[in-house]
Each structure stands twice: as C-alpha cells, then as structure tokens.
Design a protein around this motif. Structure first.
Motif, PDB file in Angstrom:
ATOM      1  N   SER A 276       0.779  -0.593   0.272  1.00  0.00           N
ATOM      2  CA  SER A 276      -0.160  -0.439   0.093  1.00  0.00           C
ATOM      3  C   SER A 276       1.134   0.712  -0.496  1.00  0.00           C
ATOM      4  O   SER A 276       1.829   0.919   0.050  1.00  0.00           O
ATOM      5  CB  SER A 276      -0.724   0.070   1.390  1.00  0.00           C
ATOM      6  OG  SER A 276      -0.135   0.238   2.437  1.00  0.00           O
ATOM      7  N   LEU A 277       0.265   1.839  -0.526  1.00  0.00           N
ATOM      8  CA  LEU A 277       0.815   3.573  -0.709  1.00  0.00           C
ATOM      9  C   LEU A 277      -0.016   4.567   0.221  1.00  0.00           C
ATOM     10  O   LEU A 277      -1.701   4.563  -0.593  1.00  0.00           O
ATOM     11  CB  LEU A 277       1.336   3.975  -1.399  1.00  0.00           C
ATOM     12  CG  LEU A 277       2.515   5.170  -1.824  1.00  0.00           C
ATOM     13  CD1 LEU A 277       3.539   5.231  -1.056  1.00  0.00           C
ATOM     14  CD2 LEU A 277       2.591   5.434  -3.229  1.00  0.00           C
ATOM     15  N   ARG A 278       0.046   5.317   1.129  1.00  0.00           N
ATOM     16  CA  ARG A 278      -0.645   6.976   1.530  1.00  0.00           C
ATOM     17  C   ARG A 278      -0.050   7.932   0.901  1.00  0.00           C
ATOM     18  O   ARG A 278       1.239   7.915   0.758  1.00  0.00           O
ATOM     19  CB  ARG A 278      -0.711   6.777   2.899  1.00  0.00           C
ATOM     20  CG  ARG A 278      -1.841   7.772   3.892  1.00  0.00           C
ATOM     21  CD  ARG A 278      -1.798   7.882   4.910  1.00  0.00           C
ATOM     22  NE  ARG A 278      -1.060   7.941   5.844  1.00  0.00           N
ATOM     23  CZ  ARG A 278      -0.403   9.144   6.338  1.00  0.00           C
ATOM     24  NH1 ARG A 278      -0.897   9.878   5.358  1.00  0.00           N
ATOM     25  NH2 ARG A 278       0.367   9.615   7.037  1.00  0.00           N
ATOM     26  N   LEU A 279      -0.706   8.706   0.025  1.00  0.00           N
ATOM     27  CA  LEU A 279       0.053  10.689   0.359  1.00  0.00           C
ATOM     28  C   LEU A 279      -0.994  10.775   0.477  1.00  0.00           C
ATOM     29  O   LEU A 279      -2.124  11.427   0.237  1.00  0.00           O
ATOM     30  CB  LEU A 279      -0.198  10.409  -1.553  1.00  0.00           C
ATOM     31  CG  LEU A 279       0.218   9.304  -2.636  1.00  0.00           C
ATOM     32  CD1 LEU A 279      -0.139   8.638  -2.925  1.00  0.00           C
ATOM     33  CD2 LEU A 279       1.190  10.466  -3.927  1.00  0.00           C
ATOM     34  N   ALA A 280      -0.245  12.138   1.395  1.00  0.00           N
ATOM     35  CA  ALA A 280      -1.019  13.107   2.587  1.00  0.00           C
ATOM     36  C   ALA A 280      -0.117  14.662   1.511  1.00  0.00           C
ATOM     37  O   ALA A 280       1.075  14.012   1.792  1.00  0.00           O
ATOM     38  CB  ALA A 280      -0.956  12.310   3.579  1.00  0.00           C
ATOM     39  N   ALA A 281      -0.903  15.391   1.199  1.00  0.00           N
ATOM     40  CA  ALA A 281      -0.977  16.286   0.903  1.00  0.00           C
ATOM     41  C   ALA A 281      -0.695  17.356   2.660  1.00  0.00           C
ATOM     42  O   ALA A 281      -1.346  17.345   3.763  1.00  0.00           O
ATOM     43  CB  ALA A 281      -1.207  17.630   0.167  1.00  0.00           C
ATOM     44  N   TYR A 282       0.073  18.850   1.920  1.00  0.00           N
ATOM     45  CA  TYR A 282       0.275  19.859   3.288  1.00  0.00           C
ATOM     46  C   TYR A 282       1.079  20.990   2.912  1.00  0.00           C
ATOM     47  O   TYR A 282       1.252  20.921   2.007  1.00  0.00           O
ATOM     48  CB  TYR A 282       0.600  18.386   4.711  1.00  0.00           C
ATOM     49  CG  TYR A 282       2.311  18.812   4.515  1.00  0.00           C
ATOM     50  CD1 TYR A 282       3.858  20.301   4.408  1.00  0.00           C
ATOM     51  CD2 TYR A 282       2.550  17.963   3.841  1.00  0.00           C
ATOM     52  CE1 TYR A 282       4.570  19.433   4.268  1.00  0.00           C
ATOM     53  CE2 TYR A 282       4.406  17.754   3.981  1.00  0.00           C
ATOM     54  CZ  TYR A 282       5.092  18.390   3.461  1.00  0.00           C
ATOM     55  OH  TYR A 282       6.212  17.838   3.898  1.00  0.00           O
ATOM     56  N   SER A 283       0.352  21.844   3.507  1.00  0.00           N
ATOM     57  CA  SER A 283       1.092  23.219   3.129  1.00  0.00           C
ATOM     58  C   SER A 283       1.450  23.858   3.954  1.00  0.00           C
ATOM     59  O   SER A 283       1.867  23.411   5.648  1.00  0.00           O
ATOM     60  CB  SER A 283      -0.543  24.616   3.519  1.00  0.00           C
ATOM     61  OG  SER A 283       0.697  25.658   3.694  1.00  0.00           O
ATOM     62  N   LEU A 284       3.035  24.208   3.386  1.00  0.00           N
ATOM     63  CA  LEU A 284       4.698  24.121   4.047  1.00  0.00           C
ATOM     64  C   LEU A 284       3.836  26.194   4.851  1.00  0.00           C
ATOM     65  O   LEU A 284       4.872  26.212   4.779  1.00  0.00           O
ATOM     66  CB  LEU A 284       5.261  24.910   2.601  1.00  0.00           C
ATOM     67  CG  LEU A 284       5.722  23.717   1.292  1.00  0.00           C
ATOM     68  CD1 LEU A 284       6.311  24.469   0.839  1.00  0.00           C
ATOM     69  CD2 LEU A 284       6.501  22.617   2.584  1.00  0.00           C
ATOM     70  N   ASP A 285       3.267  26.421   4.652  1.00  0.00           N
ATOM     71  CA  ASP A 285       2.609  27.429   5.052  1.00  0.00           C
ATOM     72  C   ASP A 285       2.329  27.096   6.293  1.00  0.00           C
ATOM     73  O   ASP A 285       1.529  28.037   7.701  1.00  0.00           O
ATOM     74  CB  ASP A 285       1.615  28.212   5.112  1.00  0.00           C
ATOM     75  CG  ASP A 285       2.295  29.321   2.948  1.00  0.00           C
ATOM     76  OD1 ASP A 285       3.806  29.601   4.017  1.00  0.00           O
ATOM     77  OD2 ASP A 285       1.773  29.095   2.590  1.00  0.00           O
TER      78      ASP A 285
END
Length: 287
Positions: A276-285
């Motif tokens: 499996s692979l989880r991709l989780a985005a985030y803001s650099l701010d």
C-alpha cells in the motif's frame, strides 16, 4: 471508445481513475491542486500513476531462471521496443471496475498463462479521506506452482520551478552499478532540487516515509509506503515536466538474484501479497 475516468471524492482529495488504461490514475488533487502530473493525451505513459505487477523495473535480457526453467519474455515498452521487458504487465492491460463508492473504488485484472507461465489475479483499491489518498495493490497466485512476484507504484510528480525529494535509505544503486552502502540511513539527495540531477537510480532499504516539496507553490506531500515497499526508484528525465518517485518491493534485476534482501518474493499457490501507499498533502505555510 473508452469510458470516461471514474471520479472519486473524499475529504479535500479528488481522484480520477482510468481502468481501461493499465488501471492508472488520471489525476489526484488536494484542495484543487495537482499532487500528480495530470493525464495528458493518451496511453499509460501519459497517466498520473500506474501499478506495477508482477514485477518492477527491468529484467535484463527479458529472461530469468525460476524453478529449473528459463522464463523468456517479450520486450513490452510501447515507445521503446529495444528496451528489455519492464514494469510487469498490468500497466499495459485493461482493468475492470469491480466496486465503486463515492470515495473509493476497486479495480481488478486477471492474467492467464502465456509467456509468463502463471495465472494470477490483481486488485487495486483506491480510497480517499481526510487523512489522504490510499492505494492498495494485491496479487494472488492462482496457479498450481510457486510464482515469483514484485509489486509497486509508478507515480509522476509535477516538476516546475524547484521540486525537492527527501527519503532516508541505507544504499544507492545507479543503473549497472553496485550498491553503495551507508553506515546509517541517509538522504542521498542532500536537499538538492530534482532538476539538478538526471537520474535513473534505486535507493534500498527505506527508513520511514518519503517527502516531496514544491517551495514556490508552498505545497508538500508525504508518501507513506507499506513496509514491503522497501525500495524507491527515482527517475528524472532530461527536460521533462515530471519526475518519478516509485515505491517498489524489490531492486531492479532482482529476479536474477537469489538474495532475499533484494526484495522479490515467491508466492505459493493461493498465496497473496499486498502492498500500500498513502499520499498525504500539506501546506508549507502550516494549517
């Protein structure tokens, strides 16, 4: 005519799946922002990501020995017929959508005996939610003899301006080279922009998650592969608008090796392997 991509929505994520094109993703977005290179044009090589099954990367000479016999395979690159067989076969076949929900889907593909002399079934589950997009890939040996197997994912990430890749691994191997080992896990890129290197390199024995950041876009992405995906292949083509960070279960050419540390497995009849692979985005701010 192929059917339109399947649209999924969960939390701040949106995804589009194209079962008819190698079980691929056509796009993945977070708050409307592209996390993968969106599909452009036709063919799986223009997709956002595709699954790797039943092996990853190349097999030198398009042949290997297994169970006292030689398995000879035909080259399969749709744009480079001189290349040896690579990435398995799932990426070049039509998958079927078996289960659909608003935030999840299951795609399936079944291989019958041929040059690859084992029957097997593959399912790929894609689910979206507040915690990220989760891709799960499983292969089951349907044959009556043991089958070698490797699994992985081949995502394409946007490359514009500065793009940073980070990941801790114990070793690095460039094509045709030997493994360069470190005493402790290290980031072999040392914080460099992917545009500063043109590489086709595998990193071995990953420690922890991977990360990609686009500072100008103030966007970051965590890639959290399952433990079985202990290797990471990084491909940065010359002059391209995308680069690849591929979590995979074995080293390139592993089917020519008998070393268990190289990552490939043998499935007994009826046995299943799941990654499996989880991709989780985030803001650099920040939040």
């Amino acid at each position: 005519m192929n059917p339109p991509p399947i649209a999924l929505a969960g939390g701040p994520y949106r995804a589009w799946l194209d079962p008819s094109c190698g079980g691929s993703l056509a796009a993945l977005k977070w708050h409307g922002r592209d996390l993968l290179r969106p599909q452009r044009g036709g063919g799986v090589l223009a997709s956002a990501s595709f699954p790797l099954v039943p092996f990853c990367n190349r097999i030198a000479g398009s042949a290997f020995a297994c169970g006292g016999r030689t398995i000879a395979l035909s080259p399969n690159h749709p744009e480079a017929p001189g290349e040896p067989v690579l990435h398995g076969f799932g990426w070049l076949n039509r998958w079927a959508a078996e289960r659909l929900a608003g935030d999840a889907a299951r795609l399936a593909w079944r291989h019958e005996r041929g040059e690859w002399p084992w029957r097997f079934e593959t399912v790929q589950d894609v689910g979206l939610g507040d915690e990220g997009a989760v891709l799960r890939l499983a292969a089951t040996n349907l044959d009556d003899t043991p089958m070698p197997v490797g699994l992985g994912f081949h995502p394409y990430f946007p490359r514009s301006g500065v793009s940073l890749y980070r990941g801790l691994h114990l070793a690095e191997r460039q094509p045709g080279g030997t493994l360069l080992r470190a005493a402790d896990p290290r980031d072999w890129w040392d914080g460099a922009d992917v545009g500063t290197r043109l590489v086709d390199t595998t990193y071995a024995w990953r420690q922890g998650p991977l990360a990609i950041e686009w500072p100008r876009e103030r966007l970051g992405l965590i890639l959290d592969p399952s433990d079985e995906l202990a290797f990471t292949h990084v491909y940065v083509p010359p002059g391209g608008t995308a680069f690849c960070v591929e979590p995979v279960s074995h080293l390139p050419e592993a089917f020519h090796s008998q070393a268990p540390a190289d990552g490939w497995r043998v499935l007994a009849p009826g046995e299943r392997m799941t990654v499996s692979l989880r991709l989780a985005a985030y803001s650099l701010d920040g939040p």
